[in-house]
Scaffold this motif. Sequence first.
Motif, mmCIF file in Angstrom:
data_model
loop_
_atom_site.group_PDB
_atom_site.id
_atom_site.type_symbol
_atom_site.label_atom_id
_atom_site.label_comp_id
_atom_site.label_asym_id
_atom_site.label_seq_id
_atom_site.Cartn_x
_atom_site.Cartn_y
_atom_site.Cartn_z
ATOM 1 N N PRO A 107 0.713 -1.200 -0.032
ATOM 2 C CA PRO A 107 0.075 -0.139 -0.078
ATOM 3 C C PRO A 107 0.761 1.179 0.153
ATOM 4 O O PRO A 107 2.115 1.231 0.252
ATOM 5 N N PRO A 108 0.404 2.584 -0.036
ATOM 6 C CA PRO A 108 0.927 3.609 -0.026
ATOM 7 C C PRO A 108 1.663 3.875 1.258
ATOM 8 O O PRO A 108 0.954 3.507 2.208
ATOM 9 N N GLN A 109 2.897 4.667 1.324
ATOM 10 C CA GLN A 109 3.506 4.799 2.583
ATOM 11 C C GLN A 109 3.252 5.993 3.259
ATOM 12 O O GLN A 109 3.281 7.065 2.269
ATOM 13 N N ARG A 110 2.938 6.107 4.308
ATOM 14 C CA ARG A 110 2.554 7.448 5.038
ATOM 15 C C ARG A 110 3.968 8.397 5.199
ATOM 16 O O ARG A 110 4.909 7.738 5.781
ATOM 17 N N ILE A 111 3.690 9.685 4.876
ATOM 18 C CA ILE A 111 4.872 10.448 5.002
ATOM 19 C C ILE A 111 4.397 11.714 6.021
ATOM 20 O O ILE A 111 3.309 12.058 6.182
ATOM 21 N N GLU A 112 5.367 12.559 6.464
ATOM 22 C CA GLU A 112 5.028 13.633 7.201
ATOM 23 C C GLU A 112 5.517 15.005 6.271
ATOM 24 O O GLU A 112 6.692 15.024 5.567
ATOM 25 N N VAL A 113 4.346 15.854 5.902
ATOM 26 C CA VAL A 113 4.495 16.869 5.180
ATOM 27 C C VAL A 113 4.386 18.039 5.919
ATOM 28 O O VAL A 113 3.557 18.293 6.859
ATOM 29 N N MET A 114 5.043 19.205 5.499
ATOM 30 C CA MET A 114 5.005 20.506 5.890
ATOM 31 C C MET A 114 4.458 21.531 4.767
ATOM 32 O O MET A 114 5.253 21.424 3.656
ATOM 33 N N ALA A 115 3.385 22.166 4.876
ATOM 34 C CA ALA A 115 2.765 23.021 3.798
ATOM 35 C C ALA A 115 2.547 24.151 4.107
ATOM 36 O O ALA A 115 2.485 24.696 5.202
ATOM 37 N N GLN A 116 2.390 25.077 3.122
ATOM 38 C CA GLN A 116 2.334 26.786 3.562
ATOM 39 C C GLN A 116 1.137 26.761 4.031
ATOM 40 O O GLN A 116 0.751 27.523 5.031
ATOM 41 N N VAL A 117 -0.100 26.329 3.334
ATOM 42 C CA VAL A 117 -1.452 26.464 3.720
ATOM 43 C C VAL A 117 -1.861 24.931 3.767
ATOM 44 O O VAL A 117 -1.305 23.939 3.390
ATOM 45 N N PRO A 118 -2.981 24.393 4.754
ATOM 46 C CA PRO A 118 -3.181 23.180 4.980
ATOM 47 C C PRO A 118 -3.805 22.500 3.737
ATOM 48 O O PRO A 118 -3.492 21.189 3.547
ATOM 49 N N ASP A 119 -4.254 23.168 2.806
ATOM 50 C CA ASP A 119 -4.859 22.656 1.282
ATOM 51 C C ASP A 119 -3.934 22.773 0.285
ATOM 52 O O ASP A 119 -4.361 22.901 -0.792
ATOM 53 N N GLY A 120 -2.592 23.405 0.442
ATOM 54 C CA GLY A 120 -1.750 23.836 -0.359
ATOM 55 C C GLY A 120 -0.843 22.546 -0.675
ATOM 56 O O GLY A 120 -0.740 21.681 -0.155
#
Length: 552
Positions: free
Chosen positions: A464-477
């Motif tokens: 399955p897809p592998q979970r990652i930690e992401v930092m974005a400028q806005v939550p839906d960006g």
Amino acid sequence: MTHAASETRRYLALWFPFLPADRWRRERGSGWRNSPSPPLGGEGRGEGAERETLLRPYSHVAPLSQPSPPKGGEGFSAPFAFVEKQKGAMRLVAVDPHALALGIVPGLSLADARARVPELEAIDYDPQADKTWLERIADGCDRYTPMVAIDPPDGLLLDISGCAHLFGGEQALVDDIQTRLDRLGMTVRIACAATPDAAHALARHGGKEDGIGALPVSALRLSSEETVALRRAGLKRIGDLTARASAPLAARFGESAPELLARLAGGRDIRITPRRPEPALVVERRFAEPIGHVDAALAAIEYLARQAAQRMQQAWRGGRRFEVLLFRTDGLVRRLRIETSLPNRDVPLLMRLFRERIEALDDPIDPGFGFDLVRLAVPVFEDLAPVQLPLDGGSIAEGEMAALIDRLSTRLGRGRVRRLAARDTHCPEQAVLAFPAVEAAPDTHWPAPEPGEPPLRPIHLFDPPQRIEVMAQVPDGPPLRFRWRHVLHEVARHEGPERIGALWWRRADNKGLTRDYYRIEDLAGHRFWIFRHGLYGAEAINPDWYMHGLFA
């Protein structure tokens, strides 16, 4: 179809009144353990397997409580019965002839039966073992006709129309079956008739074919309520029903009574449904003196393959699947099955594949006392027209690839060599179908990218897809950086989002989370395919991010 017309067809019914007891005796007694093989039946069934293990000494069939050896030793003189838990009580499902002679019948509780016969042995009932044993006997009956049907739970039906003369007539065929089953230790009653229902009724209730009218109304296989209603009305025999018009019978006792009566008497054109579809082509060779070597069997197979190839050539067709049945004189049936990725009638190629199959067998073929019948069946036909070979040799290369696939699939197993095909779905992980390479490819095409544009899908997907930690400028960006496998990646370029909806129509709640996919390139030049699982605020408060694939 009138009764006179139906007489051109002949059916044979085999009924085993003590099937569980005879099977159990065979397994536990000296008859099974000291006999190399039963006089009827095959040696195995299974996808991609030639040696079908349909019946073995059933070590997994354990008695309810391990009984002491029956009184009388190997003769099994002590009565025994098969029990099953029904509605909280142990009840008898089947009995042996000795128990039946003492008045013990199926349906009694075990306590009542032992009150009458204290020495009664109780054995755990195993319906699957009985079904498997019955199927094995049906395998052996393939030597008489390809039209063999299971008549559950304890019978077989054979369509012997046009087959009896091969065995010296109908009575000679019946005698041959009876002899083989006697050596197997099976109690059997055999009956012949012009309809399957009539043969079924005569085998279970006795009588002659011209005396169907004397059979009881229970031979119609009506429900117990309908049978009791007919008897209370004074209609106890089939002849009592045939003497009356069908309309009053249907009005008083329901539509099933006249319908089943017509099936029994031949007023309906009915056929049995064989447990295996009839092959498109069958050729066979019988031997007055059994052949005792595998090389001789291969020579017979090659002879039959040439006969089949001539017939296929006349029809401009080729076979996709070929099956050989080797019938030993003691009744053991060995199956050899091969498949080709393209329609074929090349005899040298087929024989090479059969030799590959024999060499790949875990259990070598044992001729025993010899094979007296070899049969080659071609279940699947496809058109095989002449092909014009191009100058660049394209068709030759295709044929060589097909031959390689056939050899690998034959030696390694049908499901070991696979090919991929595109599926018409927008869900990325379901857009590829893997199937055995010898099967015909579905009529689908891979989507091609626009000229000069990078591919929209990666060459490798994680399942399955592998979970990652992401930092974005806005939550839906789009992501600015992400951590995957403990490594931090800085995003240099991104493209997206490509929004893919959930397969809501396949869910019971008609819901699902939307995916927003991004094509990402980090500072090191690596390219990734990641997605946010769920629309921010509408479907999830804090959506998760996943790594789904890698680009080249």
